[in-house]
Design an enzyme around this catalytic site. Sequence first.
Site, mmCIF file in Angstrom:
data_model
loop_
_atom_site.group_PDB
_atom_site.id
_atom_site.type_symbol
_atom_site.label_atom_id
_atom_site.label_comp_id
_atom_site.label_asym_id
_atom_site.label_seq_id
_atom_site.Cartn_x
_atom_site.Cartn_y
_atom_site.Cartn_z
ATOM 1 N N GLU A 269 0.766 -1.315 0.045
ATOM 2 C CA GLU A 269 0.047 -0.018 -0.119
ATOM 3 C C GLU A 269 0.755 1.213 0.030
ATOM 4 O OE1 GLU A 269 -3.487 0.382 -0.334
ATOM 5 O OE2 GLU A 269 -3.760 -1.615 -0.345
ATOM 6 N N HIS B 82 3.025 -10.212 17.230
ATOM 7 C CA HIS B 82 3.802 -11.549 17.859
ATOM 8 C C HIS B 82 5.099 -11.580 17.296
ATOM 9 C CE1 HIS B 82 4.844 -15.666 17.941
ATOM 10 N NE2 HIS B 82 3.988 -15.625 19.315
ATOM 11 N N LYS C 71 8.350 -12.073 26.975
ATOM 12 C CA LYS C 71 8.640 -11.450 25.704
ATOM 13 C C LYS C 71 8.733 -9.876 26.080
ATOM 14 C CE LYS C 71 5.796 -14.684 22.959
ATOM 15 N NZ LYS C 71 4.541 -14.866 22.200
#
Length: 377
Positions: free
Chosen positions: A149, A302, A343
């Site tokens: 895009e 993620h 994380k």
Amino acid sequence: MVNSGGNRRATRSTVVSAVMDAAAEAVLQRSSEVEDGTPHVEGYAFEEEETDYNKLLESMVRSGFQATALGRAMDEVNRMLAWRLSQEEGCDAGAGMERTEVDGDQVRTKIFLGFTSNLISSGVRESILYLVKNRMVDVLVTTAGGVEEDFIKCMAKTYLGDFNMRGKELREKGMNRIGNLIVPNDNYCKFEDWFVPILDRLLLEQEEDGVAWTPSKIIHRLGKEIDCTESVYYWCYKNDIPVYCPALTDGSMGDMIYFHAFKNPGLRIDIVGDIVAMNNEAVYAKPRKTGVIILGGGLPKHHICNANLMKNGADFAVFVNTAQEFDGSDSGARPDEAVSWGKIRVDALPVKVCCDATIAFPLIVAQTFKKNLKQRN
């Protein structure tokens, strides 16, 4: 003679009094002392003759609800930008790394920015462009649409529409709807005319020069080929900012790669090379701390968080999305869930803003990166 009526009234009065005392005690429960330093709620008062937009944005953190989350996100990004290795004890590379003398004032947070494709379709593209043009972030992660895009916008316009525009009528007119944005299908035809010859050259270089193409190498090459200063990925190419997109084929580019595979077969794209490179962005970040800013959910969220798992978690984190956690999706998961996986570091102060990123992110940039531009450069 016993006055039974009077006794009943006295008993009833006693019962009513006891009930009212209990109700009053419940309603008028005494408060414990509020801890010193606890911020109180106070919004922007609009008392000045002219609105002070800086004060307005600074007041968000004291306004409550998602305004407070937005204010805390601004604070967290400013902490990312303010950190220097010189603030830590010692200025060496740290355990497990080659120990070298470094200028601690020049060692800054390594910032990962992730975003979904709809944000490049929207005006947030210009906020991201500003950051990469001025080298304010270090690593980008997005989806296939988040790549294509940007290039398409260099060739033709995306227009404002309405969420209620009917799909059947748009289809008949060759108009594609992204929320309340409209992309004429001709835009993708222009993109195909530009992209397919590049695929031919990539295949030729693979066969003749032994180039092993990864998604990030292809995006880097496309940034060079577009040669347009309005492109996010042009500036990533110019400033050597890596862009990772493990789902590069999940969009218009994938459609064209599919048809190209019949007409001129043989192009191979190595995702293993990129997972090694992406994880190494975090593993070898030392002695730098890492910060993550993730707009939306899905793959970019993620992929960035999982890479930071390799270093036992990001030091700073801001999530901006409208997804909820109740279905167990990673998109809606709050930062504390990422802490449980390693994380995000257990001593971090992560923030999630439950807000459309087209509203929140430009405001965050205005109060953080924009104010730190001169210092960062």
